[in-house]
Motif scaffolding. Structure first.
Motif, PDB file in Angstrom:
ATOM      1  N   GLY A   1     -13.419  -8.184  11.362  1.00  0.00           N
ATOM      2  CA  GLY A   1     -13.946  -6.658  11.199  1.00  0.00           C
ATOM      3  C   GLY A   1     -13.019  -5.890  11.849  1.00  0.00           C
ATOM      4  O   GLY A   1     -12.548  -4.872  11.131  1.00  0.00           O
ATOM      5  N   MET A   2     -12.657  -5.934  12.972  1.00  0.00           N
ATOM      6  CA  MET A   2     -11.714  -5.241  13.694  1.00  0.00           C
ATOM      7  C   MET A   2     -10.643  -5.018  13.045  1.00  0.00           C
ATOM      8  O   MET A   2      -9.677  -3.878  12.934  1.00  0.00           O
ATOM      9  CB  MET A   2     -11.696  -5.240  15.157  1.00  0.00           C
ATOM     10  N   SER A   3      -9.879  -6.074  12.687  1.00  0.00           N
ATOM     11  CA  SER A   3      -8.464  -6.111  12.006  1.00  0.00           C
ATOM     12  C   SER A   3      -8.506  -5.394  10.509  1.00  0.00           C
ATOM     13  O   SER A   3      -7.603  -4.458  10.318  1.00  0.00           O
ATOM     14  CB  SER A   3      -8.220  -7.445  11.569  1.00  0.00           C
ATOM     15  N   LEU A   4      -9.663  -5.509   9.869  1.00  0.00           N
ATOM     16  CA  LEU A   4      -9.822  -4.790   8.747  1.00  0.00           C
ATOM     17  C   LEU A   4      -9.887  -3.259   8.922  1.00  0.00           C
ATOM     18  O   LEU A   4      -9.411  -2.412   8.204  1.00  0.00           O
ATOM     19  CB  LEU A   4     -11.014  -5.191   7.935  1.00  0.00           C
ATOM     20  N   VAL A   5     -10.518  -2.817  10.209  1.00  0.00           N
ATOM     21  CA  VAL A   5     -10.620  -1.525  10.255  1.00  0.00           C
ATOM     22  C   VAL A   5      -9.259  -0.679  10.766  1.00  0.00           C
ATOM     23  O   VAL A   5      -8.895   0.336  10.053  1.00  0.00           O
ATOM     24  CB  VAL A   5     -11.724  -0.986  11.354  1.00  0.00           C
ATOM     25  N   ALA A   6      -8.421  -1.600  11.524  1.00  0.00           N
ATOM     26  CA  ALA A   6      -7.015  -1.224  11.780  1.00  0.00           C
ATOM     27  C   ALA A   6      -6.393  -1.246  10.518  1.00  0.00           C
ATOM     28  O   ALA A   6      -5.459  -0.227  10.560  1.00  0.00           O
ATOM     29  CB  ALA A   6      -6.639  -2.372  13.102  1.00  0.00           C
ATOM     30  N   MET A   7      -6.487  -2.092   9.611  1.00  0.00           N
ATOM     31  CA  MET A   7      -5.442  -1.900   8.502  1.00  0.00           C
ATOM     32  C   MET A   7      -5.987  -0.805   7.516  1.00  0.00           C
ATOM     33  O   MET A   7      -5.112  -0.269   6.857  1.00  0.00           O
ATOM     34  CB  MET A   7      -5.808  -3.542   7.699  1.00  0.00           C
ATOM     35  N   ILE A   8      -7.104  -0.631   7.400  1.00  0.00           N
ATOM     36  CA  ILE A   8      -7.571   0.594   6.548  1.00  0.00           C
ATOM     37  C   ILE A   8      -7.112   1.761   7.266  1.00  0.00           C
ATOM     38  O   ILE A   8      -6.554   2.593   6.415  1.00  0.00           O
ATOM     39  CB  ILE A   8      -9.110   0.781   6.457  1.00  0.00           C
ATOM     40  N   MET A   9      -7.160   2.108   8.556  1.00  0.00           N
ATOM     41  CA  MET A   9      -6.576   3.354   9.147  1.00  0.00           C
ATOM     42  C   MET A   9      -5.158   3.119   9.187  1.00  0.00           C
ATOM     43  O   MET A   9      -4.388   4.279   8.552  1.00  0.00           O
ATOM     44  CB  MET A   9      -7.069   3.064  10.887  1.00  0.00           C
ATOM     45  N   ALA A  10      -4.529   2.165   9.084  1.00  0.00           N
ATOM     46  CA  ALA A  10      -2.726   2.063   9.096  1.00  0.00           C
ATOM     47  C   ALA A  10      -2.677   2.579   7.759  1.00  0.00           C
ATOM     48  O   ALA A  10      -1.774   3.121   7.300  1.00  0.00           O
ATOM     49  CB  ALA A  10      -2.241   0.857   9.453  1.00  0.00           C
ATOM     50  N   GLY A  11      -3.437   1.849   6.598  1.00  0.00           N
ATOM     51  CA  GLY A  11      -3.033   2.338   5.269  1.00  0.00           C
ATOM     52  C   GLY A  11      -3.268   3.690   4.971  1.00  0.00           C
ATOM     53  O   GLY A  11      -2.478   4.207   4.107  1.00  0.00           O
ATOM     54  N   VAL A  12      -4.185   4.334   5.225  1.00  0.00           N
ATOM     55  CA  VAL A  12      -4.534   5.792   5.164  1.00  0.00           C
ATOM     56  C   VAL A  12      -3.191   6.525   5.645  1.00  0.00           C
ATOM     57  O   VAL A  12      -2.778   7.426   5.207  1.00  0.00           O
ATOM     58  CB  VAL A  12      -5.858   6.157   5.699  1.00  0.00           C
ATOM     59  N   MET A  13      -2.891   6.097   7.038  1.00  0.00           N
ATOM     60  CA  MET A  13      -1.880   6.806   7.683  1.00  0.00           C
ATOM     61  C   MET A  13      -0.623   6.884   7.020  1.00  0.00           C
ATOM     62  O   MET A  13       0.314   7.663   6.717  1.00  0.00           O
ATOM     63  CB  MET A  13      -1.449   6.197   9.041  1.00  0.00           C
ATOM     64  N   THR A  14      -0.426   5.447   6.493  1.00  0.00           N
ATOM     65  CA  THR A  14       0.610   5.369   5.378  1.00  0.00           C
ATOM     66  C   THR A  14       0.859   6.004   4.355  1.00  0.00           C
ATOM     67  O   THR A  14       1.899   6.716   4.075  1.00  0.00           O
ATOM     68  CB  THR A  14       0.929   3.710   5.255  1.00  0.00           C
ATOM     69  N   ALA A  15      -0.465   6.127   3.442  1.00  0.00           N
ATOM     70  CA  ALA A  15      -0.337   6.936   2.560  1.00  0.00           C
ATOM     71  C   ALA A  15      -0.167   8.525   2.870  1.00  0.00           C
ATOM     72  O   ALA A  15       0.781   9.096   1.957  1.00  0.00           O
ATOM     73  CB  ALA A  15      -1.751   6.811   1.812  1.00  0.00           C
ATOM     74  N   LEU A  16      -0.706   8.933   3.845  1.00  0.00           N
ATOM     75  CA  LEU A  16      -0.329  10.330   4.172  1.00  0.00           C
ATOM     76  C   LEU A  16       1.016  10.678   4.521  1.00  0.00           C
ATOM     77  O   LEU A  16       1.772  11.484   4.180  1.00  0.00           O
ATOM     78  CB  LEU A  16      -1.160  10.739   5.430  1.00  0.00           C
ATOM     79  N   LEU A  17       1.923   9.778   5.156  1.00  0.00           N
ATOM     80  CA  LEU A  17       3.123   9.719   5.305  1.00  0.00           C
ATOM     81  C   LEU A  17       3.985   9.631   4.115  1.00  0.00           C
ATOM     82  O   LEU A  17       4.858  10.296   3.990  1.00  0.00           O
ATOM     83  CB  LEU A  17       3.609   8.657   6.477  1.00  0.00           C
ATOM     84  N   LEU A  18       3.560   8.902   3.225  1.00  0.00           N
ATOM     85  CA  LEU A  18       4.513   8.551   1.792  1.00  0.00           C
ATOM     86  C   LEU A  18       4.371  10.008   1.140  1.00  0.00           C
ATOM     87  O   LEU A  18       5.172  10.505   0.472  1.00  0.00           O
ATOM     88  CB  LEU A  18       3.879   7.218   1.057  1.00  0.00           C
ATOM     89  N   ILE A  19       2.975  10.456   1.230  1.00  0.00           N
ATOM     90  CA  ILE A  19       2.822  11.779   0.408  1.00  0.00           C
ATOM     91  C   ILE A  19       3.772  13.049   1.071  1.00  0.00           C
ATOM     92  O   ILE A  19       4.364  13.927   0.463  1.00  0.00           O
ATOM     93  CB  ILE A  19       1.275  12.112   0.686  1.00  0.00           C
ATOM     94  N   GLY A  20       3.743  12.913   2.532  1.00  0.00           N
ATOM     95  CA  GLY A  20       4.616  13.936   3.271  1.00  0.00           C
ATOM     96  C   GLY A  20       6.131  13.423   2.634  1.00  0.00           C
ATOM     97  O   GLY A  20       6.737  14.712   2.615  1.00  0.00           O
ATOM     98  N   ALA A  21       6.399  12.310   2.549  1.00  0.00           N
ATOM     99  CA  ALA A  21       7.825  12.088   2.415  1.00  0.00           C
ATOM    100  C   ALA A  21       8.112  12.392   1.168  1.00  0.00           C
ATOM    101  O   ALA A  21       9.019  13.173   0.735  1.00  0.00           O
ATOM    102  CB  ALA A  21       8.104  10.504   2.318  1.00  0.00           C
ATOM    103  N   TRP A  22       7.195  12.445   0.081  1.00  0.00           N
ATOM    104  CA  TRP A  22       7.320  12.890  -1.244  1.00  0.00           C
ATOM    105  C   TRP A  22       7.616  14.575  -1.473  1.00  0.00           C
ATOM    106  O   TRP A  22       8.484  15.049  -1.874  1.00  0.00           O
ATOM    107  CB  TRP A  22       6.168  12.271  -2.232  1.00  0.00           C
TER     108      TRP A  22
END
Length: 146
Positions: free
Chosen positions: A56-77
């Motif tokens: 469960g803790m790993s899943l939460v960390a993965m979701i947070m990292a995924g959201v941050m990655t999406a925001l960074l990719l949007i910023g890069a675009w």
């Protein structure tokens, strides 16, 4: 309680009441086996609970990292779009290099976060529980009984 003490206690009670010594030893062994099976079952359920918590803790960390990655990719675009606009307007002004550097940093951080997701994903498969549920190889069981 010690298995020998349980066996001796069962032998003493049955010899007084006229019961068979062999029957009392079987009863004590069965009780001991039942107790060991209950303890082993409890240990397995505890392991499953701990691994569920870690998953469960790993899943939460993965979701947070995924959201941050999406925001960074949007910023890069948006950065790429800004660079394209500035290149069209300025034809090589130094400001576009600064924006490209920011985009490169965003992409590098997104790559690091993808690595975090990959590392955390292996805990979602309950590796210790699966390892404990596998039967022991034939040769290993004989060595432990000796």
């Amino acid at each position: 309680m010690d298995p020998k003490a349980v066996n001796d206690e069962a032998l003493g009670k049955n010899s007084e009441s006229g019961g068979s010594i062999k029957d009392s030893g079987v009863l004590a062994d069965a009780q001991l086996l039942w107790r060991e099976l209950r303890e082993q079952g409890h240990d397995r359920f505890r392991l499953v609970a701990l691994e569920t918590q870690r998953a469960g803790m790993s899943l939460v960390a993965m979701i947070m990292a995924g959201v941050m990655t999406a925001l960074l990719l949007i910023g890069a675009w948006f950065g790429l779009l800004a660079v394209a606009v500035l290149m069209l307007i300025d034809h090589g002004v130094v400001a576009s290099n600064d924006i490209l550097l920011a985009i490169a940093c965003n992409l590098l951080l997104a790559l690091v976060l993808c690595g975090v997701i990959r590392r955390k994903s292996r805990y979602l498969q309950f590796p210790s529980t699966l390892r404990s549920l596998r039967p022991m190889p034939q040769g290993q069981g004989k060595k432990e009984k000796s």
